[in-house]
Design an enzyme around this catalytic site. Structure first.
Site, PDB file in Angstrom:
ATOM      1  N   ARG A 235       1.093  -1.283  -0.116  1.00 22.76           N
ATOM      2  CA  ARG A 235       0.136   0.025  -0.060  1.00 22.76           C
ATOM      3  C   ARG A 235       0.945   1.226   0.009  1.00 22.76           C
ATOM      4  O   ARG A 235       2.154   1.423   0.897  1.00 22.76           O
ATOM      5  CB  ARG A 235      -0.898   0.124   1.300  1.00 22.76           C
ATOM      6  N   GLU A 264      -2.618   8.706  -5.311  1.00 22.68           N
ATOM      7  CA  GLU A 264      -2.773   8.102  -6.741  1.00 22.68           C
ATOM      8  C   GLU A 264      -4.016   8.688  -7.342  1.00 22.68           C
ATOM      9  O   GLU A 264      -4.971   8.903  -6.567  1.00 22.68           O
ATOM     10  CB  GLU A 264      -3.157   6.537  -6.410  1.00 22.68           C
ATOM     11  N   HIS A 283      -0.213   1.279 -10.446  1.00 23.26           N
ATOM     12  CA  HIS A 283      -1.083   0.507  -9.613  1.00 23.26           C
ATOM     13  C   HIS A 283      -1.607  -0.815 -10.364  1.00 23.26           C
ATOM     14  O   HIS A 283      -2.918  -0.785 -10.315  1.00 23.26           O
ATOM     15  CB  HIS A 283      -2.059   1.146  -8.868  1.00 23.26           C
TER      16      HIS A 283
END
Length: 323
Positions: A235, A264, A283
């Protein structure tokens, strides 16, 4: 129209939809995975949600309905830090995640990043675009090196398995110190700074909890050996970005492969973009070729138990641990 519904916010293959209907014949299967699909079913009668779409759920008022019969949510991600866990706990709503379905693609991404750096593939891509023949580079091997895997769940175990195929020594780090297959050594999380200098490569696969936010900070990086390779597929907020950049500047970290970030999408003005010692992927390491099938396998096992009034056996979130 049936009185109870299962809201499908992740796509199901026709054969999976048929299986789900057979296991829960008294439930309406509501296809909601299309972007422009609207909920054409009484929101208070939805008992199960498969997948998650925050905007659709908020628009429908599912979590706010006083008459809600929602009992269980099966999300399509391994991490659940984006969910309102306190509210779900208060309402007695069961939550299961997709832990395990991302282990193969994420583990492959980890080694893709390491090979891109160590075998100078990342540099070769840049050189090819500029027609540069660079044959004087120093390349490194993974074989014989030590990898520390911080977070030894499904993904960590698969990373360890592949590390063994590369003839690497493996150190696992977890909360309890429990033994894990493919790990030569195991340390508890509080012991990490005492042993992180043993590793040539450090892989972060931690979930995000109150205990792991900014877990990788100046203190941890300062204890690493010079030239450590660091990969984050856990994470984003579990790593202090400023401290990582400083560790790169100081040479403690020679290379960082990053798939997740504190914010993000990563801001266009982030200094990480322009660093030659950083490899960024947006991601996507968990994107799986067989994602729909693997997610349904988790749901199928749980739905079978749910229909029989039994405890959900797969990936049930512990609200005390938040994972």
């Amino acid at each position: 129209m049936k009185e109870k519904g299962i809201w499908l916010l992740s796509k199901m293959k026709p054969e999976h939809l048929k299986k789900a209907q057979e296991m829960a014949p008294d439930h309406e299967m509501i296809k909601g995975w299309e972007e422009d699909s609207n909920l054409d079913f009484p929101v208070e009668n939805i008992e199960i949600v498969y997948g998650w779409n925050k905007d659709k759920v908020q628009k429908a008022g599912l979590l706010e309905s006083e008459d809600s019969q929602l009992k269980w949510i099966q999300v399509s991600s391994a991490g659940v830090d984006y969910m309102d866990l306190a509210h779900l706990k208060e309402q007695g709503i069961l939550l299961t995640n997709a832990s395990g379905i991302h282990s193969i693609p994420i583990a492959e991404s980890v080694f893709g990043m390491l090979l891109a750096h160590g075998r100078k593939i990342q540099q070769a891509v840049v050189d090819q675009a500029q027609h540069i023949w660079r044959d004087d580079q120093k390349l490194v091997e993974l074989s014989g090196k030590t990898m520390m895997i911080v977070g030894t769940g499904h993904i960590g175990k698969e990373v360890g398995r592949l590390a063994k195929a590369f003839n690497m020594e493996t150190i696992g780090v977890n909360r309890s110190g429990r033994e894990v297959e493919y790990m030569d050594k195991i340390y508890r999380q509080p012991e990490l700074t005492d042993h992180v200098e043993e590793a040539d490569v450090v892989i972060n696969i931690l979930p995000l909890t109150s205990e792991t936010e900014h877990f990788f900070d100046e203190k941890v990086f300062s204890h690493m050996k010079e030239g450590t390779l660091f990969i984050n597929v856990g994470r984003g907020p579990s790593v202090n970005t400023e401290d990582l950049i400083q560790a790169l500047d100081d040479g403690k970290v020679a290379f960082a492969g990053l798939d997740v970030f504190e914010t993000e999408p990563l801001g266009k003005d982030s200094p990480l973009w322009d660093r030659k010692d950083v490899l960024i992927t947006p991601h996507i390491s968990g994107n799986a070729e067989h994602y729909n099938t693997r997610l349904f396998e988790v749901f199928e096992e749980n739905l079978h138990a749910y229909a029989e009034g039994k405890e959900l056996p797969k990936n049930l979130i512990d609200y005390e641990k938040n994972y």
